[in-house]
Design a protein around this motif. Structure first.
Motif, PDB file in Angstrom:
ATOM      1  N   PHE A  66       0.833  -1.193   0.000  1.00  0.00           N
ATOM      2  CA  PHE A  66       0.000   0.000   0.000  1.00  0.00           C
ATOM      3  C   PHE A  66       0.873   1.250   0.000  1.00  0.00           C
ATOM      4  O   PHE A  66       1.973   1.246   0.566  1.00  0.00           O
ATOM      5  CB  PHE A  66      -0.901   0.018   1.243  1.00  0.00           C
ATOM      6  CG  PHE A  66      -2.040  -0.964   1.192  1.00  0.00           C
ATOM      7  CD1 PHE A  66      -3.329  -0.552   0.941  1.00  0.00           C
ATOM      8  CD2 PHE A  66      -1.813  -2.324   1.411  1.00  0.00           C
ATOM      9  CE1 PHE A  66      -4.383  -1.464   0.908  1.00  0.00           C
ATOM     10  CE2 PHE A  66      -2.853  -3.240   1.373  1.00  0.00           C
ATOM     11  CZ  PHE A  66      -4.140  -2.807   1.119  1.00  0.00           C
ATOM     12  N   ASP A  67       0.394   2.315  -0.605  1.00  0.00           N
ATOM     13  CA  ASP A  67       1.090   3.605  -0.605  1.00  0.00           C
ATOM     14  C   ASP A  67       0.836   4.284   0.740  1.00  0.00           C
ATOM     15  O   ASP A  67       0.038   5.216   0.851  1.00  0.00           O
ATOM     16  CB  ASP A  67       0.593   4.462  -1.772  1.00  0.00           C
ATOM     17  CG  ASP A  67       1.185   5.861  -1.759  1.00  0.00           C
ATOM     18  OD1 ASP A  67       2.300   6.041  -1.233  1.00  0.00           O
ATOM     19  OD2 ASP A  67       0.503   6.788  -2.271  1.00  0.00           O
ATOM     20  N   VAL A  68       1.516   3.797   1.761  1.00  0.00           N
ATOM     21  CA  VAL A  68       1.242   4.236   3.127  1.00  0.00           C
ATOM     22  C   VAL A  68       1.425   5.743   3.318  1.00  0.00           C
ATOM     23  O   VAL A  68       0.543   6.409   3.877  1.00  0.00           O
ATOM     24  CB  VAL A  68       2.086   3.440   4.145  1.00  0.00           C
ATOM     25  CG1 VAL A  68       1.820   3.929   5.564  1.00  0.00           C
ATOM     26  CG2 VAL A  68       1.780   1.960   4.032  1.00  0.00           C
ATOM     27  N   PRO A  69       2.532   6.339   2.858  1.00  0.00           N
ATOM     28  CA  PRO A  69       2.666   7.793   3.048  1.00  0.00           C
ATOM     29  C   PRO A  69       1.537   8.577   2.371  1.00  0.00           C
ATOM     30  O   PRO A  69       0.998   9.525   2.952  1.00  0.00           O
ATOM     31  CB  PRO A  69       4.026   8.116   2.420  1.00  0.00           C
ATOM     32  CG  PRO A  69       4.787   6.834   2.494  1.00  0.00           C
ATOM     33  CD  PRO A  69       3.753   5.759   2.282  1.00  0.00           C
ATOM     34  N   GLY A  70       1.162   8.172   1.175  1.00  0.00           N
ATOM     35  CA  GLY A  70       0.075   8.855   0.476  1.00  0.00           C
ATOM     36  C   GLY A  70      -1.259   8.678   1.173  1.00  0.00           C
ATOM     37  O   GLY A  70      -2.047   9.619   1.296  1.00  0.00           O
ATOM     38  N   ILE A  71      -1.531   7.452   1.634  1.00  0.00           N
ATOM     39  CA  ILE A  71      -2.783   7.179   2.347  1.00  0.00           C
ATOM     40  C   ILE A  71      -2.824   7.962   3.656  1.00  0.00           C
ATOM     41  O   ILE A  71      -3.846   8.551   4.014  1.00  0.00           O
ATOM     42  CB  ILE A  71      -2.946   5.669   2.600  1.00  0.00           C
ATOM     43  CG1 ILE A  71      -3.173   4.939   1.274  1.00  0.00           C
ATOM     44  CG2 ILE A  71      -4.095   5.393   3.576  1.00  0.00           C
ATOM     45  CD1 ILE A  71      -3.118   3.428   1.380  1.00  0.00           C
ATOM     46  N   LEU A  94       1.168   4.826  13.859  1.00  0.00           N
ATOM     47  CA  LEU A  94      -0.061   4.453  14.564  1.00  0.00           C
ATOM     48  C   LEU A  94      -1.115   3.930  13.597  1.00  0.00           C
ATOM     49  O   LEU A  94      -1.870   3.011  13.935  1.00  0.00           O
ATOM     50  CB  LEU A  94      -0.600   5.657  15.348  1.00  0.00           C
ATOM     51  CG  LEU A  94       0.205   6.046  16.592  1.00  0.00           C
ATOM     52  CD1 LEU A  94      -0.218   7.415  17.109  1.00  0.00           C
ATOM     53  CD2 LEU A  94       0.053   4.985  17.675  1.00  0.00           C
ATOM     54  N   LEU A  95      -1.159   4.504  12.393  1.00  0.00           N
ATOM     55  CA  LEU A  95      -2.107   4.018  11.389  1.00  0.00           C
ATOM     56  C   LEU A  95      -1.822   2.559  11.047  1.00  0.00           C
ATOM     57  O   LEU A  95      -2.724   1.733  10.980  1.00  0.00           O
ATOM     58  CB  LEU A  95      -2.031   4.897  10.133  1.00  0.00           C
ATOM     59  CG  LEU A  95      -3.044   4.596   9.031  1.00  0.00           C
ATOM     60  CD1 LEU A  95      -4.467   4.873   9.499  1.00  0.00           C
ATOM     61  CD2 LEU A  95      -2.723   5.420   7.783  1.00  0.00           C
ATOM     62  N   HIS A  96      -0.533   2.234  10.864  1.00  0.00           N
ATOM     63  CA  HIS A  96      -0.131   0.834  10.636  1.00  0.00           C
ATOM     64  C   HIS A  96      -0.684  -0.062  11.743  1.00  0.00           C
ATOM     65  O   HIS A  96      -1.351  -1.059  11.488  1.00  0.00           O
ATOM     66  CB  HIS A  96       1.399   0.708  10.677  1.00  0.00           C
ATOM     67  CG  HIS A  96       2.071   0.836   9.370  1.00  0.00           C
ATOM     68  ND1 HIS A  96       2.549   2.028   8.892  1.00  0.00           N
ATOM     69  CD2 HIS A  96       2.382  -0.091   8.442  1.00  0.00           C
ATOM     70  CE1 HIS A  96       3.115   1.830   7.723  1.00  0.00           C
ATOM     71  NE2 HIS A  96       3.027   0.553   7.421  1.00  0.00           N
ATOM     72  N   ASP A  97      -0.358   0.303  12.983  1.00  0.00           N
ATOM     73  CA  ASP A  97      -0.719  -0.537  14.123  1.00  0.00           C
ATOM     74  C   ASP A  97      -2.229  -0.619  14.324  1.00  0.00           C
ATOM     75  O   ASP A  97      -2.775  -1.684  14.616  1.00  0.00           O
ATOM     76  CB  ASP A  97      -0.052  -0.020  15.397  1.00  0.00           C
ATOM     77  CG  ASP A  97       1.450  -0.204  15.378  1.00  0.00           C
ATOM     78  OD1 ASP A  97       1.950  -0.989  14.554  1.00  0.00           O
ATOM     79  OD2 ASP A  97       2.135   0.457  16.187  1.00  0.00           O
ATOM     80  N   TYR A  98      -2.899   0.515  14.183  1.00  0.00           N
ATOM     81  CA  TYR A  98      -4.343   0.550  14.383  1.00  0.00           C
ATOM     82  C   TYR A  98      -5.057  -0.369  13.396  1.00  0.00           C
ATOM     83  O   TYR A  98      -5.891  -1.192  13.778  1.00  0.00           O
ATOM     84  CB  TYR A  98      -4.843   1.987  14.238  1.00  0.00           C
ATOM     85  CG  TYR A  98      -6.348   2.098  14.187  1.00  0.00           C
ATOM     86  CD1 TYR A  98      -7.120   1.898  15.330  1.00  0.00           C
ATOM     87  CD2 TYR A  98      -6.997   2.403  12.999  1.00  0.00           C
ATOM     88  CE1 TYR A  98      -8.501   1.989  15.281  1.00  0.00           C
ATOM     89  CE2 TYR A  98      -8.377   2.505  12.946  1.00  0.00           C
ATOM     90  CZ  TYR A  98      -9.121   2.302  14.088  1.00  0.00           C
ATOM     91  OH  TYR A  98     -10.489   2.393  14.033  1.00  0.00           O
ATOM     92  N   LEU A  99      -4.716  -0.236  12.122  1.00  0.00           N
ATOM     93  CA  LEU A  99      -5.367  -1.059  11.111  1.00  0.00           C
ATOM     94  C   LEU A  99      -5.030  -2.535  11.281  1.00  0.00           C
ATOM     95  O   LEU A  99      -5.887  -3.398  11.128  1.00  0.00           O
ATOM     96  CB  LEU A  99      -4.999  -0.567   9.712  1.00  0.00           C
ATOM     97  CG  LEU A  99      -5.527   0.828   9.364  1.00  0.00           C
ATOM     98  CD1 LEU A  99      -4.986   1.277   8.014  1.00  0.00           C
ATOM     99  CD2 LEU A  99      -7.049   0.863   9.376  1.00  0.00           C
ATOM    100  N   ALA A 100      -3.788  -2.820  11.608  1.00  0.00           N
ATOM    101  CA  ALA A 100      -3.381  -4.219  11.794  1.00  0.00           C
ATOM    102  C   ALA A 100      -4.169  -4.870  12.925  1.00  0.00           C
ATOM    103  O   ALA A 100      -4.712  -5.968  12.780  1.00  0.00           O
ATOM    104  CB  ALA A 100      -1.887  -4.302  12.074  1.00  0.00           C
TER     105      ALA A 100
END
Length: 197
Positions: A66-71, A94-100
């Motif tokens: 996924f284009d994490v910085p863009g998202i 935190l976005l990584h961890d929250y979604l995971a």
């Protein structure tokens, strides 16, 4: 964060996990890329896969495919500009961890369902891949994958039944920030609470 949003993202990110695969596969053809990646579903999402392993696998795939910085920039919306560089980096993590954590437990329900990428079209700087999930009960769900190619395909968004994952997330997080008086730190603190449970 709302139950409806959790259900929506469960589907989107379950399919996102279904569509994540080893590097170098079908890099030239976006339809083949999404289709081949979708065949990984049973291995990743089977009910016998422990929860911790699903969470770890999701973190890896989200960061890789996924284009994490863009998202992250899009979902923080106008607040991205007022966030400090440190807050921006915290938000991405935190976005990584929250979604995971939020969706890994729900992913097994999609294991074994048929995924098929159908075709693609160019739209501005993105390529849209149209796909279909055939549920075990025979129902079909259409998902549109928005991709960019900067030396390899990255997923920038997914639309399920015409609803954008990024726009839904941006609206949800914007509402949380407003509850905190327009402070980005308020959202960061709420996300940190959720991922530390």
């Amino acid at each position: 964060m709302t139950r409806r949003w959790h259900s929506f993202c469960s589907l989107v990110f379950a399919v996102g996990l279904l569509t994540a695969a080893p590097r170098g596969m079908a890099q030239a053809d976006p339809v083949a890329f999404i289709n081949q990646l979708g065949t990984q579903a049973i291995q990743v999402l089977g009910p016998s896969v422990p929860q911790a392993q699903r969470v770890q696998r999701f973190r890896e795939l989200f960061g890789t495919d996924f284009d994490v910085p863009g998202i992250a920039q899009f979902t923080l919306g106008r607040y991205w500009r007022i966030a400090t560089p440190e807050q921006q980096q915290q938000y991405i993590g935190l976005l990584h961890d929250y979604l995971a954590q939020a969706y890994a437990g729900r992913l097994a329900q999609y294991a074994g369902e048929k995924f098929n990428a159908l075709n693609s079209q160019q739209q501005g700087g993105e390529t849209i891949v149209f796909s279909e999930i055939t549920r075990n009960d025979g129902g079909k769900i259409r998902v549109e994958w928005h991709l960019i190619n900067n030396g390899g395909w990255k997923i920038t968004d997914a639309y399920v039944a015409g609803v954008s994952m990024k726009i839904t997330q941006r609206d949800e997080f914007g509402s949380v920030i407003q509850q905190g008086g327009g402070q980005v730190q308020y959202l960061l603190d709420r996300l940190r609470e959720k991922v530390s449970r």
